[in-house]
Design a protein around this motif. Structure first.
Motif, PDB file in Angstrom:
ATOM      1  N   LEU A  82       0.836  -1.206   0.000  1.00  0.00           N
ATOM      2  CA  LEU A  82       0.000   0.000   0.000  1.00  0.00           C
ATOM      3  C   LEU A  82       0.867   1.251   0.000  1.00  0.00           C
ATOM      4  O   LEU A  82       0.597   2.202  -0.733  1.00  0.00           O
ATOM      5  CB  LEU A  82      -0.913   0.000   1.233  1.00  0.00           C
ATOM      6  CG  LEU A  82      -2.254  -0.716   1.126  1.00  0.00           C
ATOM      7  CD1 LEU A  82      -2.998  -0.643   2.460  1.00  0.00           C
ATOM      8  CD2 LEU A  82      -3.111  -0.112   0.016  1.00  0.00           C
ATOM      9  N   ASP A 119       2.185   2.095  -3.230  1.00  0.00           N
ATOM     10  CA  ASP A 119       1.117   2.382  -4.195  1.00  0.00           C
ATOM     11  C   ASP A 119       0.938   1.234  -5.181  1.00  0.00           C
ATOM     12  O   ASP A 119       0.809   1.429  -6.392  1.00  0.00           O
ATOM     13  CB  ASP A 119       1.398   3.683  -4.959  1.00  0.00           C
ATOM     14  CG  ASP A 119       0.142   4.227  -5.632  1.00  0.00           C
ATOM     15  OD1 ASP A 119      -0.965   3.888  -5.164  1.00  0.00           O
ATOM     16  OD2 ASP A 119       0.268   4.967  -6.618  1.00  0.00           O
ATOM     17  N   PRO A 161      -1.742  -1.324  -4.890  1.00  0.00           N
ATOM     18  CA  PRO A 161      -2.897  -1.874  -4.170  1.00  0.00           C
ATOM     19  C   PRO A 161      -3.272  -3.290  -4.596  1.00  0.00           C
ATOM     20  O   PRO A 161      -3.795  -4.064  -3.783  1.00  0.00           O
ATOM     21  CB  PRO A 161      -4.024  -0.885  -4.475  1.00  0.00           C
ATOM     22  CG  PRO A 161      -3.600  -0.191  -5.730  1.00  0.00           C
ATOM     23  CD  PRO A 161      -2.110  -0.115  -5.659  1.00  0.00           C
ATOM     24  N   GLU A 194      -9.435  -0.970   2.627  1.00  0.00           N
ATOM     25  CA  GLU A 194      -8.782   0.234   2.085  1.00  0.00           C
ATOM     26  C   GLU A 194      -8.060  -0.084   0.773  1.00  0.00           C
ATOM     27  O   GLU A 194      -8.118   0.696  -0.189  1.00  0.00           O
ATOM     28  CB  GLU A 194      -7.797   0.768   3.112  1.00  0.00           C
ATOM     29  CG  GLU A 194      -7.028   1.996   2.685  1.00  0.00           C
ATOM     30  CD  GLU A 194      -6.000   2.414   3.710  1.00  0.00           C
ATOM     31  OE1 GLU A 194      -5.043   3.119   3.316  1.00  0.00           O
ATOM     32  OE2 GLU A 194      -6.135   2.036   4.893  1.00  0.00           O
ATOM     33  N   ALA A 195      -7.385  -1.230   0.736  1.00  0.00           N
ATOM     34  CA  ALA A 195      -6.666  -1.613  -0.485  1.00  0.00           C
ATOM     35  C   ALA A 195      -7.631  -1.858  -1.641  1.00  0.00           C
ATOM     36  O   ALA A 195      -7.357  -1.477  -2.795  1.00  0.00           O
ATOM     37  CB  ALA A 195      -5.819  -2.863  -0.213  1.00  0.00           C
ATOM     38  N   TYR A 200     -10.500  -0.419  -2.075  1.00  0.00           N
ATOM     39  CA  TYR A 200     -10.952   0.897  -2.526  1.00  0.00           C
ATOM     40  C   TYR A 200      -9.903   1.527  -3.439  1.00  0.00           C
ATOM     41  O   TYR A 200     -10.237   2.084  -4.487  1.00  0.00           O
ATOM     42  CB  TYR A 200     -11.222   1.799  -1.323  1.00  0.00           C
ATOM     43  CG  TYR A 200     -11.517   3.217  -1.730  1.00  0.00           C
ATOM     44  CD1 TYR A 200     -12.774   3.582  -2.194  1.00  0.00           C
ATOM     45  CD2 TYR A 200     -10.520   4.190  -1.688  1.00  0.00           C
ATOM     46  CE1 TYR A 200     -13.044   4.881  -2.604  1.00  0.00           C
ATOM     47  CE2 TYR A 200     -10.770   5.493  -2.088  1.00  0.00           C
ATOM     48  CZ  TYR A 200     -12.033   5.833  -2.546  1.00  0.00           C
ATOM     49  OH  TYR A 200     -12.292   7.118  -2.967  1.00  0.00           O
ATOM     50  N   ARG A 201      -8.638   1.444  -3.037  1.00  0.00           N
ATOM     51  CA  ARG A 201      -7.582   2.042  -3.841  1.00  0.00           C
ATOM     52  C   ARG A 201      -7.398   1.304  -5.159  1.00  0.00           C
ATOM     53  O   ARG A 201      -6.800   1.832  -6.089  1.00  0.00           O
ATOM     54  CB  ARG A 201      -6.282   2.082  -3.030  1.00  0.00           C
ATOM     55  CG  ARG A 201      -6.355   3.130  -1.914  1.00  0.00           C
ATOM     56  CD  ARG A 201      -5.136   3.139  -1.039  1.00  0.00           C
ATOM     57  NE  ARG A 201      -3.900   3.349  -1.785  1.00  0.00           N
ATOM     58  CZ  ARG A 201      -2.711   3.454  -1.208  1.00  0.00           C
ATOM     59  NH1 ARG A 201      -2.610   3.363   0.117  1.00  0.00           N
ATOM     60  NH2 ARG A 201      -1.628   3.630  -1.934  1.00  0.00           N
ATOM     61  N   GLN A 202      -7.925   0.092  -5.228  1.00  0.00           N
ATOM     62  CA  GLN A 202      -7.919  -0.675  -6.475  1.00  0.00           C
ATOM     63  C   GLN A 202      -9.157  -0.348  -7.312  1.00  0.00           C
ATOM     64  O   GLN A 202      -9.370  -0.945  -8.371  1.00  0.00           O
ATOM     65  CB  GLN A 202      -7.882  -2.168  -6.150  1.00  0.00           C
ATOM     66  CG  GLN A 202      -7.299  -3.042  -7.240  1.00  0.00           C
ATOM     67  CD  GLN A 202      -7.265  -4.510  -6.833  1.00  0.00           C
ATOM     68  OE1 GLN A 202      -7.831  -4.894  -5.812  1.00  0.00           O
ATOM     69  NE2 GLN A 202      -6.602  -5.326  -7.639  1.00  0.00           N
ATOM     70  N   SER A 203      -9.976   0.604  -6.818  1.00  0.00           N
ATOM     71  CA  SER A 203     -11.192   1.085  -7.497  1.00  0.00           C
ATOM     72  C   SER A 203     -12.337   0.086  -7.464  1.00  0.00           C
ATOM     73  O   SER A 203     -13.283   0.195  -8.240  1.00  0.00           O
ATOM     74  CB  SER A 203     -10.884   1.475  -8.964  1.00  0.00           C
ATOM     75  OG  SER A 203      -9.924   2.503  -9.000  1.00  0.00           O
ATOM     76  N   ASN A 220     -14.197   7.724   2.327  1.00  0.00           N
ATOM     77  CA  ASN A 220     -13.979   7.450   0.904  1.00  0.00           C
ATOM     78  C   ASN A 220     -15.247   6.933   0.233  1.00  0.00           C
ATOM     79  O   ASN A 220     -15.636   7.397  -0.846  1.00  0.00           O
ATOM     80  CB  ASN A 220     -12.858   6.413   0.740  1.00  0.00           C
ATOM     81  CG  ASN A 220     -11.501   6.960   1.152  1.00  0.00           C
ATOM     82  OD1 ASN A 220     -11.276   8.164   1.160  1.00  0.00           O
ATOM     83  ND2 ASN A 220     -10.595   6.062   1.494  1.00  0.00           N
TER      84      ASN A 220
END
Length: 457
Positions: free
Chosen positions: A357, A360, A362, A393-394, A396-399, A433
């Protein structure tokens, strides 16, 4: 044997056992018993003839190896559901003034009254917090330590090994209470106890031998207070305790405590000062060279791996993870200190996920963190919940907002039970988020509504 137990000196207990007439006219050789305990004959001689052991990890391990009944011990064994025989617990910090100290029964009653009074007051956040803290300390009440939480009292004139052992046992009590109640409830308690015992060190009289042991015990208590502050998201309060722990460990010439403090300091500052975090772990590796167990070395390399990831140094991260895996494969050791018991395969994979994470990446973080949720470690529930939140969270960061919401909804009840603001903060960020208008789906709205309802209760 009874005298050795009453003196709370495990070395003398071992010597009494070796020399017992049951074994015949010739005592059991030190070399034989030392082999049972996993130490050398010279080390056993120092244990038998030196000052009493105060570190609970070794005390409990050896007591279990020797099969000493729990009721005869002055400390609690890991699988013991209640504290040791109350008759073996001191009534106060100074037995000469015992008439001024309440009895163990009186202390338990006082806690019960305090809880009842705090509960009946209701309303105010301070009163409710005090009630929750006292309710979380049933274990400390049972062990007769609650006078340390009362209003300030006079410092004892003298301090002996009995009080040092009390300070050491308090660290274990706080760890156990933390596992049940969470750091949010215990941070103030640890700070108050630390303040009281620090006054003993500053103003009471004691021998050089007691002084060194007291410094080590207070350093341990400082580290525990710092950890509770970290997990309670009171990070600014943690560093002074860790700095104090390092100073006390050096005064007592206790490298093991110093390494524990450096390890916690590297955790505290790894996000804000990753370069300094690396220096802390480097110092810990240097101090522990020659005696560090594989799990301790694993933890230090994991700390370094995460710090390199925060610095965006992928090669440094990869190098340290390789070293951590190699050390972890060497297995556990009887000299493992209590604070490294959480270091296992799941923890290694968890740190790997957090590091991805930070780098960057994810998709790799999801892969690592999902491995933990699919293969939970029941003995480390808080870490399990923490990594489940970070998995959300990961995602989410992966969309993948729907997967992030589903994961967050699944872990929400557990987050509400563990009383860790460190974990709650990350889940709150997930809610922010997913609560953005552009992220609105049926699944995200379901999580946001459930989260908001749980916060308002």
């Amino acid at each position: 044997m009874r005298l050795a137990l009453a003196e709370r000196h495990l070395g003398r207990v071992i010597r009494a056992y070796r020399c017992h007439p049951y074994h015949g006219r010739v005592a059991l050789p030190q070399t034989v018993v030392a082999r049972w305990l996993g130490i050398t004959q010279a080390q056993l001689s120092r244990v038998e003839n030196g000052p009493p052991l105060v570190h609970l990890d070794r005390l409990t391990h050896w007591a279990q190896l020797l099969g000493i009944p729990a009721g005869h011990l002055w400390f609690r064994l890991p699988d013991q559901h209640c504290w040791a025989d109350a008759s073996l617990i001191a009534d106060g910090p100074d037995r000469a003034d015992s008439e001024e100290q309440p009895t163990a029964h009186g202390r338990r009653a006082a806690v019960a009254v305090s809880v009842e009074e705090a509960s009946s007051q209701g309303g105010g956040a301070t009163e409710r917090r005090r009630f929750n803290v006292l309710a979380a300390l049933a274990g400390l009440a049972a062990s007769g330590h609650t006078y340390l939480l009362a209003a300030p009292a006079e410092v004892p004139r003298t301090v002996g090994m009995e009080q040092v052992q009390l300070a050491s046992s308090l660290v274990d009590d706080l760890r156990r209470a933390d596992a049940v109640a969470g750091a949010d409830l215990l941070c103030d308690v640890a700070i108050q106890v630390h303040t009281r015992l620090s006054a003993w060190a500053a103003r009471a009289s004691y021998s050089r031998e007691v002084g060194d042991s007291l410094q080590s015990a207070l350093a341990d208590l400082s580290i525990e207070a710092a950890w509770l502050a970290i997990d309670a998201e009171r990070r600014s309060e943690a560093r002074p305790y860790l700095n104090e722990a390092i100073a006390r460990a050096r005064i007592a010439d206790d490298p093991r405590v110093e390494v524990r403090a450096l390890t916690h300091l590297s955790l505290l500052i790894r996000e804000s000062q990753p370069g300094e975090s690396l220096h802390c772990t480097e110092a810990a590796l240097r101090v522990s060279a020659g005696w560090a167990t594989p799990r301790l070395t694993t933890l230090l390399h994991l700390r370094r791996a995460h710090a390199y990831a925060v610095l965006a140094d992928a090669s440094g991260f990869s190098r340290e993870m390789t070293k951590a895996r190699r050390e972890l494969d060497r297995g556990t050791h009887e000299d493992d200190q209590g604070f490294v018991h959480f270091v296992n395969r799941q923890e290694l994979i968890g740190i790997e996920g957090l590091s991805y994470l930070a780098l960057d990446r994810p998709e790799r973080a999801v892969q690592s963190l999902r491995t933990i949720t699919d293969n939970p470690s029941p003995g480390h529930r808080r870490n399990q919940v923490y990594y489940a939140v970070r998995l959300s969270e990961a995602a989410y960061r992966q969309s993948d907002v729907n997967e992030a919401a589903r994961l967050a909804l699944d872990v929400l009840p557990a987050v509400n039970q563990i009383s860790s603001k460190r974990v709650s903060r990350h889940l709150a960020q997930v809610r922010r988020n997913l609560g953005a208008p552009q992220q609105a789906t049926a699944t995200t709205r379901q999580f946001v509504d459930a989260y908001d309802q749980s916060v308002s209760v």
